[in-house]
Design a protein around this motif. Structure first.
Motif, PDB file in Angstrom:
ATOM      1  N   THR A   1       0.324  17.122  -5.095  1.00 48.97           N
ATOM      2  CA  THR A   1      -0.549  18.195  -4.613  1.00 48.97           C
ATOM      3  C   THR A   1       0.186  19.079  -3.625  1.00 48.97           C
ATOM      4  O   THR A   1       0.148  20.316  -3.708  1.00 48.97           O
ATOM      5  CB  THR A   1      -1.808  17.595  -3.945  1.00 48.97           C
ATOM      6  N   ILE A   2       0.869  18.465  -2.665  1.00 46.70           N
ATOM      7  CA  ILE A   2       1.602  19.227  -1.646  1.00 46.70           C
ATOM      8  C   ILE A   2       2.696  20.069  -2.278  1.00 46.70           C
ATOM      9  O   ILE A   2       2.849  21.258  -1.971  1.00 46.70           O
ATOM     10  CB  ILE A   2       2.197  18.267  -0.595  1.00 46.70           C
ATOM     11  N   VAL A   3       3.481  19.466  -3.170  1.00 48.32           N
ATOM     12  CA  VAL A   3       4.611  20.179  -3.777  1.00 48.32           C
ATOM     13  C   VAL A   3       4.128  21.334  -4.650  1.00 48.32           C
ATOM     14  O   VAL A   3       4.661  22.451  -4.588  1.00 48.32           O
ATOM     15  CB  VAL A   3       5.503  19.204  -4.569  1.00 48.32           C
ATOM     16  N   GLU A   4       3.095  21.094  -5.460  1.00 44.19           N
ATOM     17  CA  GLU A   4       2.562  22.171  -6.285  1.00 44.19           C
ATOM     18  C   GLU A   4       1.965  23.280  -5.431  1.00 44.19           C
ATOM     19  O   GLU A   4       2.133  24.473  -5.710  1.00 44.19           O
ATOM     20  CB  GLU A   4       1.505  21.639  -7.250  1.00 44.19           C
ATOM     21  N   LEU A   5       1.259  22.895  -4.388  1.00 39.12           N
ATOM     22  CA  LEU A   5       0.629  23.873  -3.501  1.00 39.12           C
ATOM     23  C   LEU A   5       1.666  24.803  -2.881  1.00 39.12           C
ATOM     24  O   LEU A   5       1.532  26.035  -2.940  1.00 39.12           O
ATOM     25  CB  LEU A   5      -0.150  23.132  -2.404  1.00 39.12           C
ATOM     26  N   MET A   6       2.697  24.231  -2.289  1.00 36.33           N
ATOM     27  CA  MET A   6       3.711  25.058  -1.627  1.00 36.33           C
ATOM     28  C   MET A   6       4.534  25.847  -2.638  1.00 36.33           C
ATOM     29  O   MET A   6       4.943  26.980  -2.364  1.00 36.33           O
ATOM     30  CB  MET A   6       4.617  24.182  -0.757  1.00 36.33           C
ATOM     31  N   SER A   7       4.781  25.271  -3.817  1.00 39.30           N
ATOM     32  CA  SER A   7       5.508  25.994  -4.856  1.00 39.30           C
ATOM     33  C   SER A   7       4.716  27.193  -5.349  1.00 39.30           C
ATOM     34  O   SER A   7       5.268  28.275  -5.588  1.00 39.30           O
ATOM     35  CB  SER A   7       5.820  25.059  -6.034  1.00 39.30           C
ATOM     36  N   THR A   8       3.399  27.025  -5.501  1.00 41.65           N
ATOM     37  CA  THR A   8       2.548  28.128  -5.944  1.00 41.65           C
ATOM     38  C   THR A   8       2.486  29.216  -4.890  1.00 41.65           C
ATOM     39  O   THR A   8       2.586  30.410  -5.205  1.00 41.65           O
ATOM     40  CB  THR A   8       1.124  27.617  -6.259  1.00 41.65           C
ATOM     41  N   VAL A   9       2.334  28.828  -3.632  1.00 39.27           N
ATOM     42  CA  VAL A   9       2.237  29.801  -2.535  1.00 39.27           C
ATOM     43  C   VAL A   9       3.473  30.701  -2.487  1.00 39.27           C
ATOM     44  O   VAL A   9       3.370  31.909  -2.259  1.00 39.27           O
ATOM     45  CB  VAL A   9       2.045  29.073  -1.187  1.00 39.27           C
ATOM     46  N   THR A  10       4.635  30.122  -2.728  1.00 38.17           N
ATOM     47  CA  THR A  10       5.870  30.904  -2.633  1.00 38.17           C
ATOM     48  C   THR A  10       6.212  31.663  -3.911  1.00 38.17           C
ATOM     49  O   THR A  10       7.121  32.494  -3.907  1.00 38.17           O
ATOM     50  CB  THR A  10       7.058  29.994  -2.274  1.00 38.17           C
ATOM     51  N   SER A  11       5.472  31.398  -4.987  1.00 40.18           N
ATOM     52  CA  SER A  11       5.851  32.007  -6.264  1.00 40.18           C
ATOM     53  C   SER A  11       4.864  33.055  -6.781  1.00 40.18           C
ATOM     54  O   SER A  11       5.149  33.707  -7.785  1.00 40.18           O
ATOM     55  CB  SER A  11       6.023  30.914  -7.341  1.00 40.18           C
ATOM     56  N   VAL A  12       3.721  33.220  -6.118  1.00 42.12           N
ATOM     57  CA  VAL A  12       2.735  34.192  -6.594  1.00 42.12           C
ATOM     58  C   VAL A  12       2.639  35.363  -5.626  1.00 42.12           C
ATOM     59  O   VAL A  12       2.897  35.227  -4.429  1.00 42.12           O
ATOM     60  CB  VAL A  12       1.344  33.549  -6.791  1.00 42.12           C
TER      61      VAL A  12
ATOM     62  N   VAL B   1      -6.619  24.587  -0.629  1.00 43.41           N
ATOM     63  CA  VAL B   1      -6.402  23.155  -0.826  1.00 43.41           C
ATOM     64  C   VAL B   1      -6.338  22.494   0.545  1.00 43.41           C
ATOM     65  O   VAL B   1      -5.452  22.781   1.352  1.00 43.41           O
ATOM     66  CB  VAL B   1      -5.109  22.865  -1.614  1.00 43.41           C
ATOM     67  N   ILE B   2      -7.320  21.644   0.790  1.00 43.91           N
ATOM     68  CA  ILE B   2      -7.356  20.854   2.019  1.00 43.91           C
ATOM     69  C   ILE B   2      -6.666  19.533   1.723  1.00 43.91           C
ATOM     70  O   ILE B   2      -7.142  18.755   0.891  1.00 43.91           O
ATOM     71  CB  ILE B   2      -8.808  20.613   2.467  1.00 43.91           C
ATOM     72  N   VAL B   3      -5.544  19.294   2.358  1.00 45.83           N
ATOM     73  CA  VAL B   3      -4.809  18.050   2.147  1.00 45.83           C
ATOM     74  C   VAL B   3      -5.145  17.130   3.304  1.00 45.83           C
ATOM     75  O   VAL B   3      -4.729  17.358   4.444  1.00 45.83           O
ATOM     76  CB  VAL B   3      -3.293  18.287   2.059  1.00 45.83           C
ATOM     77  N   LEU B   4      -5.933  16.109   3.016  1.00 41.48           N
ATOM     78  CA  LEU B   4      -6.383  15.166   4.040  1.00 41.48           C
ATOM     79  C   LEU B   4      -5.322  14.091   4.218  1.00 41.48           C
ATOM     80  O   LEU B   4      -5.087  13.273   3.318  1.00 41.48           O
ATOM     81  CB  LEU B   4      -7.720  14.554   3.622  1.00 41.48           C
ATOM     82  N   LEU B   5      -4.685  14.100   5.351  1.00 45.61           N
ATOM     83  CA  LEU B   5      -3.559  13.216   5.624  1.00 45.61           C
ATOM     84  C   LEU B   5      -4.037  11.985   6.378  1.00 45.61           C
ATOM     85  O   LEU B   5      -4.530  12.068   7.504  1.00 45.61           O
ATOM     86  CB  LEU B   5      -2.503  13.966   6.445  1.00 45.61           C
ATOM     87  N   THR B   6      -3.912  10.833   5.730  1.00 40.65           N
ATOM     88  CA  THR B   6      -4.324   9.559   6.308  1.00 40.65           C
ATOM     89  C   THR B   6      -3.156   8.582   6.201  1.00 40.65           C
ATOM     90  O   THR B   6      -2.124   8.892   5.607  1.00 40.65           O
ATOM     91  CB  THR B   6      -5.547   8.992   5.563  1.00 40.65           C
ATOM     92  N   ALA B   7      -3.321   7.405   6.757  1.00 42.68           N
ATOM     93  CA  ALA B   7      -2.283   6.383   6.624  1.00 42.68           C
ATOM     94  C   ALA B   7      -2.003   6.145   5.144  1.00 42.68           C
ATOM     95  O   ALA B   7      -2.913   5.899   4.366  1.00 42.68           O
ATOM     96  CB  ALA B   7      -2.733   5.087   7.291  1.00 42.68           C
ATOM     97  N   GLY B   8      -0.738   6.259   4.743  1.00 45.53           N
ATOM     98  CA  GLY B   8      -0.351   6.039   3.359  1.00 45.53           C
ATOM     99  C   GLY B   8      -0.238   7.290   2.516  1.00 45.53           C
ATOM    100  O   GLY B   8       0.250   7.238   1.384  1.00 45.53           O
TER     101      GLY B   8
ATOM    102  N   ALA C   1      12.563  19.641   0.943  1.00 45.04           N
ATOM    103  CA  ALA C   1      12.430  20.931   1.615  1.00 45.04           C
ATOM    104  C   ALA C   1      11.049  21.539   1.393  1.00 45.04           C
ATOM    105  O   ALA C   1      10.477  22.171   2.293  1.00 45.04           O
ATOM    106  CB  ALA C   1      13.518  21.888   1.120  1.00 45.04           C
ATOM    107  N   ILE C   2      10.494  21.328   0.202  1.00 46.85           N
ATOM    108  CA  ILE C   2       9.160  21.854  -0.098  1.00 46.85           C
ATOM    109  C   ILE C   2       8.114  21.141   0.755  1.00 46.85           C
ATOM    110  O   ILE C   2       7.223  21.777   1.331  1.00 46.85           O
ATOM    111  CB  ILE C   2       8.841  21.698  -1.591  1.00 46.85           C
ATOM    112  N   ILE C   3       8.221  19.822   0.860  1.00 43.21           N
ATOM    113  CA  ILE C   3       7.274  19.066   1.679  1.00 43.21           C
ATOM    114  C   ILE C   3       7.423  19.439   3.148  1.00 43.21           C
ATOM    115  O   ILE C   3       6.429  19.588   3.879  1.00 43.21           O
ATOM    116  CB  ILE C   3       7.473  17.552   1.465  1.00 43.21           C
ATOM    117  N   GLN C   4       8.657  19.629   3.598  1.00 40.97           N
ATOM    118  CA  GLN C   4       8.881  20.032   4.992  1.00 40.97           C
ATOM    119  C   GLN C   4       8.254  21.391   5.283  1.00 40.97           C
ATOM    120  O   GLN C   4       7.735  21.619   6.383  1.00 40.97           O
ATOM    121  CB  GLN C   4      10.383  20.059   5.284  1.00 40.97           C
ATOM    122  N   SER C   5       8.263  22.284   4.294  1.00 41.72           N
ATOM    123  CA  SER C   5       7.635  23.592   4.504  1.00 41.72           C
ATOM    124  C   SER C   5       6.127  23.457   4.685  1.00 41.72           C
ATOM    125  O   SER C   5       5.505  24.232   5.428  1.00 41.72           O
ATOM    126  CB  SER C   5       7.950  24.538   3.340  1.00 41.72           C
ATOM    127  N   PHE C   6       5.530  22.470   4.021  1.00 44.06           N
ATOM    128  CA  PHE C   6       4.100  22.205   4.195  1.00 44.06           C
ATOM    129  C   PHE C   6       3.807  21.806   5.635  1.00 44.06           C
ATOM    130  O   PHE C   6       2.810  22.250   6.230  1.00 44.06           O
ATOM    131  CB  PHE C   6       3.674  21.089   3.233  1.00 44.06           C
TER     132      PHE C   6
END
Length: 235
Positions: free
Chosen positions: A111-122, A94-101, A162-167
């Motif tokens: 997307t970010i929260v699901e991504l990091m939650s999946t990474v830590t749970s599988v 998952v490429i998360v393209l970070l732009t203004a906003g 905390a999940i977003i910070q881990s991203f």
């Protein structure tokens, strides 16, 4: 997770069509049920969509050599949050393209929260996390997590910070969208280099998203731009 929330069609073989050739009523097709390389961008921003299109044009041929499922630009598909998080859970990368906003966009936060939650749970074949920041993106500070995130997140934000910070502990690739083709090619190669060559799609395709409480929380709150009808990326 804690809290819960969030190319022309003829040339894009990754676009799935519904029975009537469209999506679920908003004019956009659903996200294909494949373990793809996803590009998440802020759906209500023309600038973000243009940046996503630039990145896609630079990486899609190389991605096809690594992953036959190809690239999927989420902005080209049905913006349903359940569909987005399902796609993230089964993705190769998952490429998360970070732009203004981006940090005020419910679909990108989901997307970010699901991504990091999946990474830590599988245990096997987790989606690869690839943050890509563009000029104009401001990384979130303490004030964002204390005041902005609780206002935007369509549900309890307890634990979500905390999940977003881990991203953001992952090193981002800088995409200089206003740079020369040569610079963009170099930066795009860095993105492609992070996509896993070995990946078990049989495991990932049946994966259940971690965000089981997303639907209940999001249903009662449209939350920011969750009800958008984003512009299509045409290449």
């Amino acid at each position: 997770f804690p809290g819960g929330p969030p190319a022309p069609a003829a040339a894009d073989s990754n676009k799935a069509q519904g029975p009537d050739g469209g999506g679920d009523g908003n004019g956009l097709p659903p996200i294909p049920v494949k373990s793809m390389v996803l590009i998440s961008s802020m759906p209500t921003s023309d600038e973000a969509t243009a940046s996503a299109c630039i990145l896609n044009s630079k990486i899609r041929e190389e991605v096809m050599r690594v992953a036959e499922e190809g690239v999927c630009l989420l902005v080209d598909h049905d913006p349903d949050l359940d569909g987005i998080t399902d796609a993230v859970a089964r993705a190769r990368a998952v490429i998360v393209l970070l732009t203004a906003g981006s940090m005020e966009s419910v679909p990108q936060l989901a997307t970010i929260v699901e991504l990091m939650s999946t990474v830590t749970s599988v245990d096997a074949s987790p989606p690869q996390v690839i943050p890509v920041n563009t000029p104009g993106f401001v990384f979130p500070d303490a004030a964002y997590y204390e005041a902005v995130l609780p206002r935007i997140w369509p549900g309890s934000a307890d634990g979500v910070a905390a999940i977003i910070q881990s991203f953001f502990k992952r090193i981002a690739v800088f995409l200089a969208t206003n740079a020369s083709d040569g610079v963009l090619d170099t930066q795009a190669r860095e993105v492609v280099s992070r996509i896993p060559r070995t990946f078990d799609t049989k495991i990932s395709i049946g994966r259940v998203k971690s965000s089981a409480s997303l639907r209940a929380d999001a249903a009662g709150d449209g939350g920011g731009d969750g009800g958008f009808n984003g512009p299509l990326c045409e290449i």
